[in-house]
Design a protein around this motif. Structure first.
Motif, PDB file in Angstrom:
ATOM      1  N   LEU A  86      36.151  40.993  46.306  1.00  0.00           N
ATOM      2  CA  LEU A  86      36.424  39.672  46.876  1.00  0.00           C
ATOM      3  C   LEU A  86      36.161  39.646  48.377  1.00  0.00           C
ATOM      4  N   LYS A 145      37.968  31.459  46.248  1.00  0.00           N
ATOM      5  CA  LYS A 145      37.696  32.818  46.702  1.00  0.00           C
ATOM      6  C   LYS A 145      38.037  32.985  48.178  1.00  0.00           C
ATOM      7  N   ASN A 196      45.533  34.202  41.935  1.00  0.00           N
ATOM      8  CA  ASN A 196      44.104  33.954  41.734  1.00  0.00           C
ATOM      9  C   ASN A 196      43.800  33.625  40.270  1.00  0.00           C
TER      10      ASN A 196
END
Length: 592
Positions: A469, A495, A535
């Motif tokens: 990431l 993201k 997430n």
């Protein structure tokens, strides 16, 4: 008996060039022998021999010394004294005890001062561990001394001796009293609590072992992304003000090590003063005792003689090897190897040697390698198997933060962990300023199983997610700078959001906060697990057409950010509460 009382032969000074002098009539000397220069008895070391001419580096100020003055030979190499009295001590680069010098002479160090390296008068309670008739060999423990509340000092048979115990004493003795006698083929060998060892010769061991366990530091960016193994070697390069010294202080305080050897090699005096002021006050989390109770300090700051900087590195690593041989895990901090390399460069130029890149000597790389190769996890000498480890961490101070310069490059060819500090992160007040895009650890594969087995089976998966990431964030930031964040889709904006949470809530760590200064591996995993759960829930919500702006405004984000300030004892309950709250808040989202 004082050192200069043993001197008989003498040479004559022919040339003085700063810390380097040339003397004749030195035919009986050996390279790396210690000498005493002039009637002031300045300490020096032979660097080079050409016939009866010797080049000598002097570890003290040579002003006022001129040709024709005598040089006294000791015919002994530069050595350290190893025994009870090291722990809690502060020594200069050639192991002169600075606290004893201060008590006798005040603030200044007199030229040619001749004080025993270890206290000859203090009595230590010696508790024997062998009996008359026992057969012992080099490395065997013959007795113990409770040197401090944190350290049991193990008195060992010197590596090159063996025999049958003829006599062994119990009680209070000084480090120079005979506490044991060995019978070696009819020869009686007296053993004291103290032994001497040449600093440039590595202490022997049975074999080196490949490291398999991490040295837990409590620093999230290190333990998670760039771990170091017990017995590993690491470098911390970075420009001025990027936090090299603070990182080393944090490692000295919190790293999983029994003994800390901290070498202040050419750094500013106020940084060593911080260590001296802070370590006696700081409580060791494992014993509750002051951190100085398991620390040895070697102080050779920038206003001390340049030549002694080189010796300070060898003095520190030899002391570390001694405690390693007892079976301890030792962490050695060198701050900084760049100043040590500058001392090499100055002495090399005065010797008129052929210079290498940027004026450094051609043998710079091999000298740096010699230092780091003395670290490692080993099976020690002795009839009973035990292991000891030295974990070496060296700070590098490249001019302007340019790691393409020779010292950084020579170091990177040897070390297996690179914690590259970033000036831009430090400028943004992100500490530790370890750049996650440039740093690396080559111990990942060796110690991955430890994390998966002892922390959580998902550890490797979570670390892989974070690394990927952060790389993707760097690419997306380039797009954002060109066309703006509004041009990104919801998944890409997510993201960026989660990467920001990782940077600010996880990788950023406050060394001066009493709770956040240290995170256990369990707490690190819980915090990371919450961010990754956020997430996953957010990805699911976006797939079901939930509003990204609503996701961005969820209150649980702040709860995750505050988790690192939760005490370890309350961690599990808080974790469960935040996870429960997270599920509730995501279930309450509406479609766009």
């Amino acid at each position: 008996m004082k050192e200069h009382e043993k001197m008989t032969n003498q040479g004559i000074i022919t040339k003085v060039s700063g810390p380097l002098i040339v003397a004749k009539n030195m035919g009986s000397a050996q390279v790396y022998d210690v000498v005493r220069v002039s009637d002031k008895r300045l300490i020096g070391e032979v660097l080079e021999l050409r016939g009866d001419l010797a080049s000598i580096q002097v570890y003290e100020e040579t002003a006022g010394i001129g040709p024709g003055e005598p040089v006294f030979l000791t015919n002994e190499p530069l050595s350290v004294e190893l025994g009870p009295g090291l722990i809690g001590g502060i020594f200069d680069g050639i192991q002169r005890p600075l606290d004893s010098i201060y008590q006798i002479h005040g603030q200044g160090i007199p030229l040619g001062v001749d004080i025993p390296k270890l206290n000859r008068e203090k009595l230590w309670q010696f508790i024997p561990q062998v009996e008359v008739g026992d057969i012992v060999e080099g490395g065997d423990i013959i007795g113990i001394v409770h040197e401090s509340e944190s350290v049991v000092h193990k008195v060992m048979v010197p590596p090159n001796l063996s025999g049958t115990v003829k006599s062994i004493k119990s009680g209070e003795f000084t480090v120079v009293d005979t506490v044991c006698e060995l019978d070696h083929d009819g020869d009686i060998l007296p053993l004291k609590m103290m032994q001497s060892w040449p600093v440039r010769i590595k202490r022997p061991y049975n074999k080196k072992i490949a490291p398999t366990q991490p040295m837990v530091t409590g620093q999230r960016v290190i333990d998670t992304l760039f771990p170091i193994a017990i017995g590993g070697i690491a470098a911390i390069p970075g420009p001025f003000g990027s936090g090299k010294t603070v990182v080393q202080h944090q490692l000295a305080k919190w790293a999983d090590a029994d003994i800390i050897v901290y070498i202040g090699c050419g750094e500013r005096g106020n940084e060593m003063t911080d260590v001296l002021m802070e370590f006696p006050e700081l409580k060791d989390p494992r014993t509750g005792q002051p951190l100085m109770k398991r620390t040895v300090l070697i102080a050779n700051t920038s206003n001390m003689p340049v030549a002694a900087r080189e010796a300070s590195i060898y003095t520190g690593i030899t002391i570390a090897e001694y405690f390693r041989d007892m079976g301890y895990k030792v962490a050695i901090m060198a701050d900084s190897t760049s100043r040590w390399a500058e001392a090499l460069r100055e002495m090399s130029s005065r010797l008129e040697e052929m210079p290498g890149e940027e004026g450094y000597p051609a043998y710079l790389g091999s000298r740096i390698a010699e230092f780091y190769e003395r670290a490692g996890l080993v099976e020690t000498l002795g009839s009973k198997a035990r292991t000891g480890a030295i974990t070496a961490i060296g700070a590098v101070s490249p001019p302007g933060g340019d790691t393409s310069e020779p010292v950084s490059q020579a170091t990177l060819r040897i070390v297996k962990v690179f914690w590259g500090l970033s000036a831009s992160l430090a400028y943004r007040r992100h500490f530790p300023a370890i750049d996650w895009l440039k740093s690396y650890s080559l111990y990942d594969e060796q110690i991955r199983d430890f994390f998966n087995t002892n922390v959580d089976k998902n550890w490797t998966h979570h670390v892989s997610f974070v690394s990927t990431l952060l790389q993707e964030e760097a690419s997306l930031q380039e797009i954002v700078r060109l066309v703006g964040v509004d041009s990104l889709g919801a998944s890409d904006r997510l993201k960026l959001l989660v990467a920001q949470m990782i940077r600010e809530d996880y990788l950023h760590q406050n060394a001066f906060d009493p709770i956040d200064t240290y995170s256990s591996l369990d707490k690190q995993f819980r915090l990371l697990d919450m961010i990754i759960l956020f997430n996953d829930l957010a990805v699911h919500a976006i797939e079901h057409e939930m509003s990204f702006k609503d996701i961005e405004r969820l209150a649980v984000k702040e709860q995750i950010g505050r988790f690192k300030y939760v005490e370890e004892k309350d961690m599990l309950n808080t974790y469960e509460e935040v996870v429960k709250e997270m599920h509730q808040q995501f279930s309450g989202l509406r479609k766009e």
